[in-house]
Design a protein around this motif. Structure first.
Motif, PDB file in Angstrom:
ATOM      1  N   VAL A 256      -5.175  51.536 -58.854  1.00  0.00           N
ATOM      2  CA  VAL A 256      -4.111  52.212 -59.605  1.00  0.00           C
ATOM      3  C   VAL A 256      -2.863  51.335 -59.598  1.00  0.00           C
ATOM      4  CG1 VAL A 256      -2.760  54.323 -59.832  1.00  0.00           C
ATOM      5  CG2 VAL A 256      -4.956  54.369 -58.655  1.00  0.00           C
ATOM      6  N   PRO A 257      -2.419  50.854 -60.764  1.00  0.00           N
ATOM      7  CA  PRO A 257      -1.168  50.092 -60.768  1.00  0.00           C
ATOM      8  C   PRO A 257       0.028  51.026 -60.657  1.00  0.00           C
ATOM      9  CG  PRO A 257      -2.223  50.059 -62.945  1.00  0.00           C
ATOM     10  CD  PRO A 257      -3.050  50.962 -62.091  1.00  0.00           C
ATOM     11  N   VAL A 258       0.965  50.682 -59.781  1.00  0.00           N
ATOM     12  CA  VAL A 258       2.212  51.451 -59.673  1.00  0.00           C
ATOM     13  C   VAL A 258       3.378  50.469 -59.635  1.00  0.00           C
ATOM     14  CG1 VAL A 258       1.181  53.395 -58.435  1.00  0.00           C
ATOM     15  CG2 VAL A 258       2.153  51.487 -57.142  1.00  0.00           C
ATOM     16  N   THR A 259       4.571  51.008 -59.826  1.00  0.00           N
ATOM     17  CA  THR A 259       5.733  50.136 -59.720  1.00  0.00           C
ATOM     18  C   THR A 259       6.871  50.859 -58.996  1.00  0.00           C
ATOM     19  OG1 THR A 259       7.435  48.999 -61.018  1.00  0.00           O
ATOM     20  CG2 THR A 259       6.212  50.697 -62.134  1.00  0.00           C
ATOM     21  N   SER A 260       7.691  50.097 -58.317  1.00  0.00           N
ATOM     22  CA  SER A 260       8.825  50.694 -57.608  1.00  0.00           C
ATOM     23  C   SER A 260       9.917  51.033 -58.619  1.00  0.00           C
ATOM     24  CB  SER A 260       9.374  49.723 -56.564  1.00  0.00           C
ATOM     25  OG  SER A 260      10.176  48.747 -57.196  1.00  0.00           O
TER      26      SER A 260
ATOM     27  N   ARG B 229      11.218  52.931 -53.196  1.00  0.00           N
ATOM     28  CA  ARG B 229      10.880  54.187 -53.887  1.00  0.00           C
ATOM     29  C   ARG B 229      10.083  53.905 -55.148  1.00  0.00           C
ATOM     30  NH1 ARG B 229      13.574  58.658 -51.904  1.00  0.00           N
ATOM     31  NH2 ARG B 229      11.803  59.639 -52.940  1.00  0.00           N
ATOM     32  N   LEU B 230       9.191  54.861 -55.509  1.00  0.00           N
ATOM     33  CA  LEU B 230       8.386  54.716 -56.720  1.00  0.00           C
ATOM     34  C   LEU B 230       9.213  54.986 -57.968  1.00  0.00           C
ATOM     35  CD1 LEU B 230       5.186  56.630 -55.560  1.00  0.00           C
ATOM     36  CD2 LEU B 230       5.253  54.218 -56.266  1.00  0.00           C
ATOM     37  N   SER B 231       8.807  54.381 -59.073  1.00  0.00           N
ATOM     38  CA  SER B 231       9.387  54.761 -60.356  1.00  0.00           C
ATOM     39  C   SER B 231       8.906  56.184 -60.673  1.00  0.00           C
ATOM     40  CB  SER B 231       8.901  53.812 -61.449  1.00  0.00           C
ATOM     41  OG  SER B 231       7.522  54.017 -61.675  1.00  0.00           O
ATOM     42  N   GLU B 232       9.618  56.856 -61.568  1.00  0.00           N
ATOM     43  CA  GLU B 232       9.225  58.236 -61.887  1.00  0.00           C
ATOM     44  C   GLU B 232       7.819  58.320 -62.444  1.00  0.00           C
ATOM     45  OE1 GLU B 232      11.790  60.916 -64.061  1.00  0.00           O
ATOM     46  OE2 GLU B 232      13.522  60.069 -62.969  1.00  0.00           O
ATOM     47  N   GLY B 233       7.499  57.343 -63.326  1.00  0.00           N
ATOM     48  CA  GLY B 233       6.173  57.327 -63.945  1.00  0.00           C
ATOM     49  C   GLY B 233       5.071  57.194 -62.895  1.00  0.00           C
ATOM     50  N   SER B 234       5.282  56.316 -61.936  1.00  0.00           N
ATOM     51  CA  SER B 234       4.275  56.085 -60.901  1.00  0.00           C
ATOM     52  C   SER B 234       4.125  57.302 -59.995  1.00  0.00           C
ATOM     53  CB  SER B 234       4.649  54.872 -60.059  1.00  0.00           C
ATOM     54  OG  SER B 234       4.641  53.716 -60.856  1.00  0.00           O
ATOM     55  N   ARG B 235       5.257  57.964 -59.760  1.00  0.00           N
ATOM     56  CA  ARG B 235       5.207  59.170 -58.928  1.00  0.00           C
ATOM     57  C   ARG B 235       4.333  60.230 -59.596  1.00  0.00           C
ATOM     58  NH1 ARG B 235      10.879  60.283 -58.151  1.00  0.00           N
ATOM     59  NH2 ARG B 235      10.861  58.407 -56.871  1.00  0.00           N
ATOM     60  N   GLU B 236       4.497  60.376 -60.928  1.00  0.00           N
ATOM     61  CA  GLU B 236       3.684  61.352 -61.684  1.00  0.00           C
ATOM     62  C   GLU B 236       2.212  60.983 -61.641  1.00  0.00           C
ATOM     63  OE1 GLU B 236       5.144  61.923 -65.698  1.00  0.00           O
ATOM     64  OE2 GLU B 236       7.135  62.347 -64.898  1.00  0.00           O
ATOM     65  N   THR B 237       1.927  59.675 -61.890  1.00  0.00           N
ATOM     66  CA  THR B 237       0.534  59.207 -61.871  1.00  0.00           C
ATOM     67  C   THR B 237      -0.148  59.559 -60.557  1.00  0.00           C
ATOM     68  OG1 THR B 237       1.280  57.326 -63.184  1.00  0.00           O
ATOM     69  CG2 THR B 237      -0.919  57.156 -62.190  1.00  0.00           C
ATOM     70  N   LEU B 238       0.547  59.249 -59.455  1.00  0.00           N
ATOM     71  CA  LEU B 238      -0.045  59.499 -58.151  1.00  0.00           C
ATOM     72  C   LEU B 238      -0.175  60.994 -57.875  1.00  0.00           C
ATOM     73  CD1 LEU B 238       1.521  56.721 -55.866  1.00  0.00           C
ATOM     74  CD2 LEU B 238      -0.703  56.756 -57.000  1.00  0.00           C
ATOM     75  N   GLY B 239       0.787  61.783 -58.407  1.00  0.00           N
ATOM     76  CA  GLY B 239       0.726  63.231 -58.236  1.00  0.00           C
ATOM     77  C   GLY B 239      -0.532  63.806 -58.871  1.00  0.00           C
TER      78      GLY B 239
ATOM     79  N   VAL C  35     -11.690  56.373 -47.959  1.00  0.00           N
ATOM     80  CA  VAL C  35     -10.701  55.418 -48.464  1.00  0.00           C
ATOM     81  C   VAL C  35     -10.195  55.883 -49.831  1.00  0.00           C
ATOM     82  CG1 VAL C  35     -10.275  53.002 -49.057  1.00  0.00           C
ATOM     83  CG2 VAL C  35     -11.912  53.571 -47.246  1.00  0.00           C
ATOM     84  N   GLY C  36      -8.895  55.999 -49.976  1.00  0.00           N
ATOM     85  CA  GLY C  36      -8.292  56.429 -51.234  1.00  0.00           C
ATOM     86  C   GLY C  36      -8.280  55.297 -52.250  1.00  0.00           C
ATOM     87  N   PRO C  37      -7.697  55.545 -53.436  1.00  0.00           N
ATOM     88  CA  PRO C  37      -7.609  54.488 -54.441  1.00  0.00           C
ATOM     89  C   PRO C  37      -6.697  53.367 -53.955  1.00  0.00           C
ATOM     90  CG  PRO C  37      -6.288  56.373 -55.102  1.00  0.00           C
ATOM     91  CD  PRO C  37      -7.038  56.796 -53.889  1.00  0.00           C
ATOM     92  N   LEU C  38      -6.994  52.142 -54.378  1.00  0.00           N
ATOM     93  CA  LEU C  38      -6.163  50.999 -54.028  1.00  0.00           C
ATOM     94  C   LEU C  38      -4.958  50.955 -54.969  1.00  0.00           C
ATOM     95  CD1 LEU C  38      -5.991  48.261 -52.399  1.00  0.00           C
ATOM     96  CD2 LEU C  38      -7.041  47.226 -54.391  1.00  0.00           C
ATOM     97  N   CYS C  39      -3.767  50.992 -54.422  1.00  0.00           N
ATOM     98  CA  CYS C  39      -2.572  50.938 -55.266  1.00  0.00           C
ATOM     99  C   CYS C  39      -2.070  49.502 -55.356  1.00  0.00           C
ATOM    100  CB  CYS C  39      -1.469  51.830 -54.697  1.00  0.00           C
ATOM    101  SG  CYS C  39      -1.939  53.556 -54.651  1.00  0.00           S
ATOM    102  N   LEU C  40      -1.894  49.033 -56.572  1.00  0.00           N
ATOM    103  CA  LEU C  40      -1.384  47.687 -56.799  1.00  0.00           C
ATOM    104  C   LEU C  40       0.069  47.833 -57.242  1.00  0.00           C
ATOM    105  CD1 LEU C  40      -1.896  44.661 -57.013  1.00  0.00           C
ATOM    106  CD2 LEU C  40      -2.758  45.037 -59.324  1.00  0.00           C
TER     107      LEU C  40
ATOM    108  N   LEU D  52       7.717  51.267 -49.370  1.00  0.00           N
ATOM    109  CA  LEU D  52       7.143  51.938 -50.545  1.00  0.00           C
ATOM    110  C   LEU D  52       5.844  52.645 -50.145  1.00  0.00           C
ATOM    111  CD1 LEU D  52       7.492  52.264 -53.675  1.00  0.00           C
ATOM    112  CD2 LEU D  52       5.940  50.323 -53.931  1.00  0.00           C
ATOM    113  N   SER D  53       5.207  52.104 -49.115  1.00  0.00           N
ATOM    114  CA  SER D  53       3.940  52.695 -48.654  1.00  0.00           C
ATOM    115  C   SER D  53       4.152  54.119 -48.125  1.00  0.00           C
ATOM    116  CB  SER D  53       3.308  51.807 -47.583  1.00  0.00           C
ATOM    117  OG  SER D  53       4.161  51.671 -46.472  1.00  0.00           O
ATOM    118  N   ASP D  54       5.350  54.434 -47.655  1.00  0.00           N
ATOM    119  CA  ASP D  54       5.603  55.781 -47.141  1.00  0.00           C
ATOM    120  C   ASP D  54       5.468  56.825 -48.246  1.00  0.00           C
ATOM    121  OD1 ASP D  54       6.153  54.664 -44.676  1.00  0.00           O
ATOM    122  OD2 ASP D  54       8.312  54.528 -45.072  1.00  0.00           O
ATOM    123  N   GLU D  55       6.104  56.539 -49.401  1.00  0.00           N
ATOM    124  CA  GLU D  55       6.061  57.509 -50.493  1.00  0.00           C
ATOM    125  C   GLU D  55       4.645  57.613 -51.068  1.00  0.00           C
ATOM    126  OE1 GLU D  55       8.956  56.953 -53.618  1.00  0.00           O
ATOM    127  OE2 GLU D  55       8.587  58.962 -54.408  1.00  0.00           O
ATOM    128  N   ILE D  56       4.006  56.446 -51.257  1.00  0.00           N
ATOM    129  CA  ILE D  56       2.643  56.451 -51.811  1.00  0.00           C
ATOM    130  C   ILE D  56       1.701  57.227 -50.898  1.00  0.00           C
ATOM    131  CG2 ILE D  56       0.654  54.986 -52.363  1.00  0.00           C
ATOM    132  CD1 ILE D  56       2.626  52.809 -53.264  1.00  0.00           C
TER     133      ILE D  56
END
Lengths: 257, 460
Positions: A72-76, A93-103, A150-155, A163-167
């Motif tokens: 899963v690609p994410v961005t700060s 901190r995650l970008s809003e879009g990435s936060r939604e994706t992970l949610g 093992v969960g999805p790998l976040c890139l 950033l790993s705390d929020e993810i």
């Protein structure tokens, strides 16, 4: 070659065998010989390139997918490298879009219960480190994680360690590991670090993390680093903790590199 | 108390002294990160205009960090020499700048007033000064300290020999020390940042440094830059400790994050003094500072990083240190983004330290994630040498292979000494000549195998 030399050699060159420090360089007047000026410039240029290089999210995503894991690609919250270098708070901190994706991902997960571990790969201060070391490291580590959920790998792009705390907390993982490009040294522009945090949540402080650093073929090899991480992950899960207290016992049980 | 200034049709209002100071500061990333920087270039100048009109007396009442909650503020206030302050008590910050630069203000005048200057006053006036002002005013100031040699005399530039090694390997360290000595470096101190803070490892290096200094009879001092508590333990073990080192910060809370307090530093100083190892003098403390450390420890109280840095100097001067240096670009681009910001900060720190009466050196340096390079360091080195900087670092080839950053090299030090006609500490100068390493004009003498140091190098 010209007979004339405007360079003074240093006759203590044999001392070079004792250290990698730039000693016995010789001089032109009081300055460095041309070869040494260029050698220092080259090392610095490589380090700068490593810092400024943008992570190729698409290419790297494909490479990591080939290991048979969901990526899963994410961005700060940072918009570009310049902001990333000046605003560590946004890189955590995650970008809003990435936060939604992970949610959304987290919502789909609940049927199967919590993840034991979520892995993150982030550019940090050296995209070069990620490009060179992330795949060999994961190739060595993923088989060792068999038996764990093992969960999805976040890139992650423009990521700091925290950033790993929020993810980890959004995905509801018991433990999170972030593989991140370390600040480049002149002789090591491509060094990867791995930071492990048990029960990740935003605001976690560094003494609650364990770190494996200098992962690269010339330092701690990816294969050895994977064994070390596997040990830390299992200990951390078994004892429900991470950080200084885990490290102290590890020192006695595991020979240092 | 709020301060106001009008620029054109805009009235700028600043809540209190610390707000004016923060907004008046030349732009740097750390103050943006803290959210206290000026919001526009015009607001920055407006703040400077407001600051220029503030009387120095106001600083005696409007503390940037409350007296009750911070032991550094208490030290600043309780130890201030009010009689010395009297000479400038009627001035505003703007007038203070002119006083510092005036032809009638000389070395003796500043030395007399220095104990009456609060760090916040030094920081404030520096914010109104251009680079040339920071250089010209600092150049007037003379601060001399001594241990086995005399540091800070006019026309001199000392060098800390920094022979770091990633595993503290004794031969690796010794090889870099010899290289530095051949280049005329090492009169400020032979100072190692150890890879490990382990007490046994630290004691081993200390013993080795002592044996090198006594074997070659070098008029200099050694230091392992470890935590003050480790140095105290080493002294208790009977290991030879010349200088006690500590990184310090400008707020009590930031110092707590370093594990230090005023009381602990006093303990360290007394332990070193008890050994009586100095010959020419007995200044036994070595401090390092650097803008941004309080913010990075989340202990800045909304005060700008340069003002907090100046507060370090009030703490340092309490201990009559042999050496103090700001490690100006080490902290990274979150605090000082590029070469321009590093150069400005280096000149500010040097000026403020000197004004506060310290033997001020500068680690002219940068990390690889900062937007800076060796050219920036050359510019800062040349500016600081013009300003009369007490000492700089000498790192083999400028590349510290343990701390992974770039500083100034043995070559850089040699270069700037030759360029500006500066000499090392007099005792060390004599040793360089006597050992056959340099001639009377401090030109390096090409080495042959007959020299003592060459023999030592070949036998290592």
């Amino acid at each position: 070659m010209n007979e004339m030399s405007f360079r003074t050699e240093d006759p203590w060159r044999p001392l070079k065998r004792y250290t990698n420090a730039r000693i016995a360089l010789g001089r032109a007047g009081s300055s460095l010989p041309t070869k040494e000026v260029l050698s220092l410039s080259l090392a610095h240029a490589r380090a700068r390139d490593a810092v400024l290089r943008e992570l190729d999210l698409y290419g790297m995503g494909r490479t990591l997918s080939s290991l048979g894991i969901d990526v899963v690609p994410v961005t700060s919250a940072c918009r570009d490298k310049e902001e990333y270098l000046q605003r560590p708070d946004l890189g955590r901190r995650l970008s809003e879009g990435s936060r939604e994706t992970l949610g959304v991902l987290a919502g789909a997960r609940t049927a199967n219960g919590d993840f034991d571990i979520v892995l993150i790969v982030a550019d940090g201060l050296s995209s070069l480190a990620v490009e060179r070391q992330a795949k060999p490291f994961l190739e060595a580590y993923l088989p060792l994680a068999a038996g764990l959920k093992v969960g999805p790998l976040c890139l992650a792009n423009y990521g700091r360690v925290a950033l790993s705390d929020e993810i980890g907390s959004i995905l509801g993982s018991r433990l999170v590991v972030i593989l991140i490009g370390e600040r480049p040294g002149l002789s090591s522009p491509d060094s990867l670090g791995a930071y492990l945090t048990f029960a990740p949540r935003v605001g976690t402080t560094d003494e609650r993390r364990n770190c494996i650093s200098n992962i690269r073929p010339e330092g701690l090899s990816p294969a050895k680093a994977a064994v070390k991480l596997d040990y830390l992950v299992r200990e951390s899960l078994a004892r429900s903790m991470s950080g200084i207290s885990l490290k102290d016992e590890q020192r006695e049980m595991l020979p240092d590199r | 108390m709020p301060y106001k200034t009008t620029v054109g049709r805009t009235v700028y209002r600043f809540e209190d002294l610390k707000t004016v100071l923060a907004k008046a500061t030349p732009e740097r990333s750390g103050d943006h990160l803290a959210g206290i920087a000026a919001e526009s270039a015009e607001e920055r100048v407006a703040a400077r205009m407001a600051l220029a009109d503030i009387p120095l007396k106001a600083f005696l009442e409007d503390f940037v960090i409350p007296y009750e909650s911070d032991e550094i503020t208490r030290l600043i206030v309780d130890r201030l020499d009010y009689k010395a302050f009297g000479e400038v008590a009627s001035l505003t910050v703007g007038e203070f700048r002119e006083w510092l630069l005036a032809d009638s203000t000389d070395t003796e005048t500043i030395a007399r007033v220095s104990p009456g200057i609060m760090p916040e006053m030094a920081a404030a006036v520096s914010k109104l000064m251009r680079a040339q002002d920071l250089i010209a005013a600092a150049k007037k100031i003379e601060v001399v300290s001594s241990f086995r040699n005399t540091i800070g005399l006019p026309g001199r530039l000392s060098v800390r020999l920094q022979p770091n090694h990633p595993t503290d390997d004794p031969k690796g360290v010794a090889a870099s020390i010899l290289d530095g000595l051949f280049y005329g470096a090492g009169d400020a101190v032979i100072g190692i940042n150890p890879a490990s803070d382990n007490i046994d490892a630290v004691c081993k290096i200390l013993t080795m440094l002592d044996s090198i200094i006594s074997h070659y009879e070098i008029p200099t001092q050694a230091c392992v830059l470890t935590h003050v508590t480790t140095s105290i333990k080493a002294i208790e073990r009977g290991v030879p400790v010349d200088l006690v080192f500590q990184s310090i910060a400008g707020t009590q809370k930031a110092n707590e994050s370093f594990g230090v307090s005023i009381a602990l530093l006093k303990e360290g100083m007394e332990a070193a003094l008890s050994l009586g190892r100095g010959t020419v003098g007995n200044d036994v403390m070595y401090f390092e500072t650097g803008q941004g450390s309080a913010l990075s420890a989340n202990a800045h109280h909304g005060v700008d990083q340069q003002t907090i840095e100046a507060r370090c100097y009030a703490l340092a001067r309490e201990f009559h240190p042999l050496l103090v240096n700001t490690v100006v670009g080490f902290i990274g681009p979150e605090y000082l983004y590029d070469g321009k910001q590093i150069i400005r900060a280096g000149l500010e720190d040097h000026f403020c330290g000197k004004l506060m009466g310290l033997p001020m050196g500068v680690d002219i340096c940068y990390t690889n994630h900062a937007k800076a390079d060796q050219d920036d360091m050359d510019v800062l080195l040349t500016a600081l040498a013009s300003a009369g900087v007490t000492y700089i670092m000498g790192v083999p080839g400028a590349d510290d292979i343990m701390l992974n950053y770039q500083s100034t090299s043995f070559h850089d030090a040699l270069n700037i000494r030759r360029l500006m006609g500066l000499k090392p500490a007099p005792e060390f100068e004599e040793w360089l000549i006597g050992t056959g390493l340099a001639d009377e004009g401090m030109g390096l003498i090409p080495q042959t195998s007959a020299n003592r140091l060459m023999i030592g190098a070949m036998e290592l």
